[in-house]
Design an enzyme around this catalytic site. Structure first.
Site, PDB file in Angstrom:
ATOM      1  N   GLY A 202      -5.368   1.534 -11.283  1.00 27.38           N
ATOM      2  CA  GLY A 202      -5.301   0.315 -10.465  1.00 27.38           C
ATOM      3  C   GLY A 202      -4.046   0.259  -9.618  1.00 27.38           C
ATOM      4  O   GLY A 202      -2.952   0.280 -10.146  1.00 27.38           O
ATOM      5  N   SER A 203      -4.176   0.193  -8.319  1.00 27.20           N
ATOM      6  CA  SER A 203      -3.003   0.319  -7.459  1.00 27.20           C
ATOM      7  C   SER A 203      -3.337  -0.077  -6.025  1.00 27.20           C
ATOM      8  O   SER A 203      -4.340  -0.732  -5.776  1.00 27.20           O
ATOM      9  CB  SER A 203      -2.483   1.763  -7.527  1.00 27.20           C
ATOM     10  OG  SER A 203      -3.564   2.677  -7.585  1.00 27.20           O
ATOM     11  N   ARG A 204      -2.493   0.368  -5.092  1.00 24.90           N
ATOM     12  CA  ARG A 204      -2.602  -0.076  -3.703  1.00 24.90           C
ATOM     13  C   ARG A 204      -2.105   1.019  -2.779  1.00 24.90           C
ATOM     14  O   ARG A 204      -1.188   1.775  -3.112  1.00 24.90           O
ATOM     15  CB  ARG A 204      -1.770  -1.344  -3.530  1.00 24.90           C
ATOM     16  CG  ARG A 204      -1.444  -1.747  -2.115  1.00 24.90           C
ATOM     17  CD  ARG A 204      -0.606  -3.012  -2.113  1.00 24.90           C
ATOM     18  NE  ARG A 204      -0.145  -3.370  -0.792  1.00 24.90           N
ATOM     19  CZ  ARG A 204       0.479  -4.506  -0.506  1.00 24.90           C
ATOM     20  NH1 ARG A 204       0.710  -5.377  -1.461  1.00 24.90           N
ATOM     21  NH2 ARG A 204       0.868  -4.766   0.728  1.00 24.90           N
TER      22      ARG A 204
END
Length: 240
Positions: A202-204
């Site tokens: 989960g990240s950006r």
């Protein structure tokens, strides 16, 4: 057949321990149930093949598009593709405290734990800067995560018709992600859509392009790494 990235090995091995203990204890049902965890973690690290040249199929009538000898579409020098699978959180002028100094347009993409986390170069050229910075693990959708979280900033430059084009992009870990993996270094030559690393759980990713580049995505849109065209430079003539 699904390819699993090598980064899966340590996490999958740890997750498999409870299932192994249950199996050794003769608790077959529990072992089968617990075996779902390492399988799910391995799936997180899946690395599907992507064909960056498919991105240009969106522009079949674009005069800058051409076909190579094998009949495949070739990306031209004006195309910027998504560096990650996920949902566009923001597309517009560079945000204060997020964008690098100067005038930029920005596309921010949020990756959930269910998205493919292999990252790709949004634009081909020479990497002039690859800088890793330690930081916090705030939720990736928060504005401040862009400059407070663990991240790697990458800058790629490319000469087109005597002008230097610059694209800045950034791997940012999130609340669940605890490590950014970057497999390229300053001085490397990359192609549009090439694998450059991954982020764990989960990240950006943020992409910054100059003001003259036309953004082609909007907030809420789903994008696919290496295939979805997110921006285009004004036509520069023949592709290269």
């Amino acid at each position: 057949m699904v390819t699993i990235d090598r980064e899966a090995a340590p996490a999958t091995a740890v997750a498999a321990v409870p299932a192994l203990v249950a199996a050794l204890a003769g608790r077959r049902g529990a072992a089968l149930a617990l075996g779902l965890l390492p399988a799910a973690i391995a799936l997180f690290f899946r690395d599907p093949d992507r064909r960056p040249d498919r991105a240009a199929s969106t522009f079949l009538r674009d005069p800058d598009r051409r076909a190579d000898g094998g009949g495949h579409t070739t990306l031209d020098a004006d195309t910027v593709v998504s560096p990650a699978d996920g949902k566009v959180m923001y597309a517009g002028p560079g945000l204060d405290g997020v964008a690098p100094e100067g005038e930029w347009q920005q596309v921010s993409i949020f990756l959930s734990a269910f998205d493919v986390h292999i990252n790709r170069a949004p634009y081909g050229g020479r990497l002039t800067d690859v800088t890793y910075r330690q930081g916090k693990w705030l939720a990736a959708y928060k504005h401040e995560s862009a400059h407070l979280n663990e991240r790697t900033d990458l800058v790629v430059e490319r000469e087109v018709d005597g002008h230097t084009r610059v694209v800045h992009f950034r791997q940012i870990v999130g609340l669940m992600a605890r490590r950014v993996v970057t497999r390229v270094a300053a001085g490397d030559e990359v192609t549009t859509g090439q694998r450059i690393g991954l982020m764990k759980f989960g990240s950006r990713m943020d992409v910054f392009v100059p003001p003259e580049v036309r953004l082609l995505v909007h907030a809420g849109q789903r994008v696919v790494a290496g295939e979805t065209v997110i921006a285009r430079w004004p036509s520069s003539g023949a592709p290269r």
